[in-house]
Scaffold this motif. Sequence first.
Motif, PDB file in Angstrom:
ATOM      1  N   GLN A 322      48.910  41.764  34.557  1.00 28.92           N
ATOM      2  CA  GLN A 322      48.102  41.402  35.720  1.00 28.92           C
ATOM      3  C   GLN A 322      48.991  40.912  36.869  1.00 28.92           C
ATOM      4  O   GLN A 322      49.944  40.165  36.661  1.00 28.92           O
ATOM      5  CB  GLN A 322      47.096  40.311  35.349  1.00 28.92           C
ATOM      6  CG  GLN A 322      46.083  40.723  34.298  1.00 28.92           C
ATOM      7  CD  GLN A 322      45.104  41.758  34.829  1.00 28.92           C
ATOM      8  OE1 GLN A 322      44.807  41.809  36.022  1.00 28.92           O
ATOM      9  NE2 GLN A 322      44.598  42.596  33.935  1.00 28.92           N
ATOM     10  N   GLU A 324      47.775  39.133  39.360  1.00 27.26           N
ATOM     11  CA  GLU A 324      47.277  37.811  39.749  1.00 27.26           C
ATOM     12  C   GLU A 324      47.780  36.751  38.778  1.00 27.26           C
ATOM     13  O   GLU A 324      47.636  36.886  37.555  1.00 27.26           O
ATOM     14  CB  GLU A 324      45.744  37.820  39.756  1.00 27.26           C
ATOM     15  CG  GLU A 324      45.126  36.482  40.119  1.00 27.26           C
ATOM     16  CD  GLU A 324      43.623  36.505  39.969  1.00 27.26           C
ATOM     17  OE1 GLU A 324      42.998  35.452  40.205  1.00 27.26           O
ATOM     18  OE2 GLU A 324      43.081  37.570  39.599  1.00 27.26           O
ATOM     19  N   PRO A 326      47.808  32.560  37.653  1.00 26.91           N
ATOM     20  CA  PRO A 326      46.899  31.405  37.741  1.00 26.91           C
ATOM     21  C   PRO A 326      47.254  30.524  38.934  1.00 26.91           C
ATOM     22  O   PRO A 326      48.416  30.395  39.328  1.00 26.91           O
ATOM     23  CB  PRO A 326      47.131  30.676  36.412  1.00 26.91           C
ATOM     24  CG  PRO A 326      47.718  31.696  35.505  1.00 26.91           C
ATOM     25  CD  PRO A 326      48.510  32.623  36.356  1.00 26.91           C
ATOM     26  N   GLY A 550      38.680  36.452  32.810  1.00 20.55           N
ATOM     27  CA  GLY A 550      37.922  35.492  33.592  1.00 20.55           C
ATOM     28  C   GLY A 550      36.785  34.828  32.856  1.00 20.55           C
ATOM     29  O   GLY A 550      36.053  34.018  33.446  1.00 20.55           O
ATOM     30  N   THR A 592      43.256  34.639  33.224  1.00 18.52           N
ATOM     31  CA  THR A 592      43.643  35.829  33.987  1.00 18.52           C
ATOM     32  C   THR A 592      44.051  36.993  33.097  1.00 18.52           C
ATOM     33  O   THR A 592      44.392  38.070  33.612  1.00 18.52           O
ATOM     34  CB  THR A 592      44.798  35.489  34.930  1.00 18.52           C
ATOM     35  OG1 THR A 592      45.898  34.987  34.170  1.00 18.52           O
ATOM     36  CG2 THR A 592      44.381  34.444  35.948  1.00 18.52           C
TER      37      THR A 592
END
Length: 655
Positions: A322, A324, A326, A550, A592
């Motif tokens: 990922q 993204e 945290p 999520g 995430t």
Amino acid sequence: MNTPNGFPQREVACVTSSTEGRVLSDQQVKKAGGAMRKEAGDSSVLALEDHPDIESFLNDTLRFPPDEIKSSMKAKSVTPKPPRKPRLVRASSLDEKSWRKRRLFRTSQENLLDPETSSSNGSLRESSHSPPPRGRVALNGDQGSLHSLQNASELSPHGKNKGSISDSEKQAADVPSAFVGLMQGKDSSGSKPRLSKITPLRPLPPLELSVASHVLRTANRIDSDYMDYQHYSQSRFEGVSSSLSDTRLHNSGMVYDSYSTDSMKSTFSLLTPLRAKDVRNRSYLEGSLLASGALLGAEELGRYFPDRNIGIFVATWNMQGQKELPENLDDFLFPSDPDYVQDMYVIGVQEGCPDRREWEIRLQETLGPHYVMLYSAAHGVLYMSVFIRRDLIWFCSEVEYATVTTRVVSQIKTKGALGICFTFFGTSFLFITSHFTSGDGKVYERMLDYNKTIQALALPKNVPDTNPYRSSPSDVTTRFDEVFWFGDFNFRLNKDRESVESILNQHLETDMSKLLQYDQLIKEMNEEAIFKGFQEAAIHFRPSYKFDIGQDSYDTTSKQRTPSYTDRVIYRSRNKSDIQAVKYSSCSVIRTSDHRPVYGLFRVKVRPGRDNIPLAAGQFDRELYLIGIKRRMTRELQKRQELKDQRTSRVCTVS
């Protein structure tokens, strides 16, 4: 002060005749004694007739030639001495209290044994060897007290200068030794006074199992995040003047020379003063294990780790690639249970984010200025970062790493292993992060990945093995004192999804034994088919795989994967008691990825080493450190600005 006869010197009041200028006779002395007894009345003062030896000694002492006595002799006045000025005592440092108590105890014993030796504290000596009051000699008991013997030598300056022994001195030598010992403050039995052994009234409480070094805890408290540091410092150093520097302490004589080798620390510093001769004798190329000047020796190790245990945080996380990250890593790196942070942080990542540098910056930003990144390495999407307290980097050797690919096609580096090793003081460490073959039924393939890793991981390279006699060329884990292996091992639960969910719905809280009986890894480790010699702490957390991104719910897609403990942290030591697991858990607030991070807190025993290993010489990633600290400051300023804006903003309401 004692006379040549061995008696304490006393004030003497001689009764003389101004007209005749002669010595009083024995009868006159007795009359004077009777007059004194009348004045005393019924008091508890002992009469001289009760002690003929004392009476004869007094009569002989008062016989002097008539020409040596002044006719107008009067009793010498006593001028009391002013009390001693209070002596400045150096404030005890963080780890000097116990040393001071032992030294004070030894000094008090020496003062009792030697009445002529002066002491810096002097309390015991004054109580046991101070002269009795000049008016009378006190005897503890029911007999009362003796009149003080008055020394006639004080009245005759000529007698002090003479080197001959008078008749009175010879007669005084015949006085019983018990009385002489009593007058000198000694026991008549001849035994030396000793202090009784101090024993506790009840058993001492057990030591708390702490995960951080006691000496290094003070440095942890200087961060602004720890709000209780100000209260701690005020209560710990109350009344100590900050102007008393080490230089002034040395000049005033309050610091002894032995402090430089006994880890003397200033009240406000952890640095130890060094002697010039110690620096001259120190060798950084060839060191001894017990040498006082060795950089990695026992003395230096005891300064930083009195209990010789270091706190280590080891974590593994499959990021699922990922991008993204945290928003906050505090809950991951700083669990709420321990009161103090750890001395070393080792984080391994599988299927890491595309921007590896950004991930390292985020780690540095979260850990703050007290930590530096000692080393980082990557093997495809396998990342590992090692952070250490900034004041400990001088005790690390050069860091080495190696990689192993377990894929058939070596260009695809998603599965494999990455190892980093170094020596800290005299203890060698090996950290391995791995990503084994996935699949519910591929236990054999995962065992092949393990065997290939221990055989192909070529470590160490230049750092010497601390115990080559216990090493094996076919197993890399036997060449190091402490080994931590962590990663996504992909071992599953041999149970269907419905059965696992029914067990999880029973509100097991921390008792996961009903699930762990189906765990593939525990079964293979019990049979010693994999990870031989390794241990794992007790599992009291829910399976870390597989979650909806999520969400806190397990896989709700069409595949309906079974929740499993795929992410693990295991450890091995040459001495089984060297590693103690303090906490083993997962971080449920990071969502995430479809994996939850799993971490372990450990206390590891560290041994002193030699200075002949290749040292890292304090090397760390300086650029990363500066970027992380700058971001940390920027984030703090933004928070303050947001709070300021909230206070100044006004909300208008229409009623």
